[in-house]
Scaffold this motif. Structure first.
Motif, PDB file in Angstrom:
ATOM      1  N   THR A  50      -4.663   3.406  -6.662  1.00  0.00           N
ATOM      2  CA  THR A  50      -3.928   2.344  -5.970  1.00  0.00           C
ATOM      3  C   THR A  50      -4.537   1.998  -4.611  1.00  0.00           C
ATOM      4  O   THR A  50      -4.254   0.940  -4.060  1.00  0.00           O
ATOM      5  N   ARG A  51      -5.346   2.906  -4.076  1.00  0.00           N
ATOM      6  CA  ARG A  51      -6.009   2.637  -2.791  1.00  0.00           C
ATOM      7  C   ARG A  51      -7.472   3.054  -2.878  1.00  0.00           C
ATOM      8  O   ARG A  51      -7.783   4.104  -3.454  1.00  0.00           O
ATOM      9  N   PRO A  52      -8.380   2.253  -2.333  1.00  0.00           N
ATOM     10  CA  PRO A  52      -9.802   2.594  -2.389  1.00  0.00           C
ATOM     11  C   PRO A  52     -10.176   3.634  -1.338  1.00  0.00           C
ATOM     12  O   PRO A  52      -9.387   3.943  -0.442  1.00  0.00           O
ATOM     13  N   GLY A  53     -11.386   4.161  -1.469  1.00  0.00           N
ATOM     14  CA  GLY A  53     -11.888   5.088  -0.462  1.00  0.00           C
ATOM     15  C   GLY A  53     -11.901   6.523  -0.944  1.00  0.00           C
ATOM     16  O   GLY A  53     -11.208   6.888  -1.900  1.00  0.00           O
ATOM     17  N   TRP A  54     -12.681   7.349  -0.270  1.00  0.00           N
ATOM     18  CA  TRP A  54     -12.829   8.749  -0.662  1.00  0.00           C
ATOM     19  C   TRP A  54     -11.756   9.648  -0.067  1.00  0.00           C
ATOM     20  O   TRP A  54     -11.596  10.802  -0.489  1.00  0.00           O
ATOM     21  N   VAL A  55     -11.009   9.148   0.921  1.00  0.00           N
ATOM     22  CA  VAL A  55      -9.979   9.975   1.567  1.00  0.00           C
ATOM     23  C   VAL A  55      -8.708  10.047   0.727  1.00  0.00           C
ATOM     24  O   VAL A  55      -8.020  11.075   0.707  1.00  0.00           O
ATOM     25  N   TRP A  56      -8.385   8.985   0.016  1.00  0.00           N
ATOM     26  CA  TRP A  56      -7.114   8.899  -0.696  1.00  0.00           C
ATOM     27  C   TRP A  56      -6.978   9.916  -1.833  1.00  0.00           C
ATOM     28  O   TRP A  56      -5.920  10.556  -1.950  1.00  0.00           O
TER      29      TRP A  56
ATOM     30  N   ARG B 141       0.832  -1.194   0.000  1.00  0.00           N
ATOM     31  CA  ARG B 141       0.000   0.000   0.000  1.00  0.00           C
ATOM     32  C   ARG B 141       0.869   1.246   0.000  1.00  0.00           C
ATOM     33  O   ARG B 141       1.731   1.428   0.866  1.00  0.00           O
ATOM     34  N   LEU B 142       0.631   2.100  -0.974  1.00  0.00           N
ATOM     35  CA  LEU B 142       1.375   3.341  -1.040  1.00  0.00           C
ATOM     36  C   LEU B 142       0.959   4.255   0.103  1.00  0.00           C
ATOM     37  O   LEU B 142      -0.207   4.305   0.485  1.00  0.00           O
ATOM     38  N   ASP B 143       1.920   4.991   0.659  1.00  0.00           N
ATOM     39  CA  ASP B 143       1.575   6.024   1.612  1.00  0.00           C
ATOM     40  C   ASP B 143       1.803   7.384   0.957  1.00  0.00           C
ATOM     41  O   ASP B 143       2.217   7.476  -0.194  1.00  0.00           O
ATOM     42  N   LEU B 144       1.531   8.440   1.695  1.00  0.00           N
ATOM     43  CA  LEU B 144       1.608   9.776   1.129  1.00  0.00           C
ATOM     44  C   LEU B 144       3.027  10.125   0.696  1.00  0.00           C
ATOM     45  O   LEU B 144       3.219  10.812  -0.318  1.00  0.00           O
TER      46      LEU B 144
END
Length: 204
Positions: free
Chosen positions: A129-135, A3-6
């Protein structure tokens, strides 16, 4: 890749759309231009680039749905683009030249910086690359930080451009190209694994 981070996102965007990418284009434009005009151009170009990136980051998922494109497809395509760009960056020191002549100002930075195909592809790939509305907003924030670094670099260059050895820019670009090539390979592998095409033991 996992999982990629910021921070991962920031590093990728620095490599594909950061100061080493912008310096060469801006330096070519600076020849024969008034420093004040160059600073105005830097502000305008950065604002337009940030706006395009934020809109794209926030709409990447809906766009993929409209065109029936899967996340794995984007990862594979984006990884291939990253790798090809990185290969040229390592071998040549840069991968794009500014469109148009120096007298065209804003339009000369349109393709290599404001709506760079590579940067736009990167944003789409990183967003999905990551699900969700925050990413997506976080990806937009990362790009805004990169754009701020570009703006600062361009503003500084208007004062010290004649003292910056071109060799430094070339070396930085080649080093970032090596890192980007590895990211591109990883993206292709993750995309293939997502599709179930390959399974690599021990690969995170």
């Amino acid at each position: 890749m996992g999982r990629l981070d910021l921070w991962d996102v920031f590093v990728v965007l620095i490599a594909v759309a950061g100061p080493p990418k912008v310096i060469l284009s801006f330096a070519r434009l600076a020849e024969g231009r008034d420093p004040r005009a160059l600073r105005r151009l830097a502000w305008r170009a950065t604002g337009a680039a940030t706006l395009c990136a934020v809109v794209l980051a926030m709409t990447a998922d809906p766009l993929l749905d409209v065109f029936h494109i899967g996340h794995a497809d984007v990862m594979i395509a984006g990884g291939a683009i990253f790798f090809m760009y990185a290969l040229r960056l390592v071998l040549d020191g840069h991968a794009e030249t500014p469109a148009g002549s120096p007298s065209e100002g804003f339009m000369a930075l349109l393709l290599p910086y404001i709506v760079s195909p590579l940067a736009m592809t990167s944003i789409i790939v990183l967003t999905v690359t990551r699900p969700g509305w925050v990413w997506p907003p976080l990806v937009a924030v990362a790009y805004a930080a990169v754009a701020a670094s570009n703006l600062l670099t361009m503003l500084v260059l208007t004062y010290v451009l004649h003292r910056v050895p071109r060799m430094w820019v070339e070396v930085a670009g080649r080093l970032l190209g090596l890192l980007l090539a590895a990211v591109g390979v990883d993206l292709v592998i993750v995309g293939l694994r997502t599709m179930g095409v390959v399974g690599i033991p021990g690969h995170p």
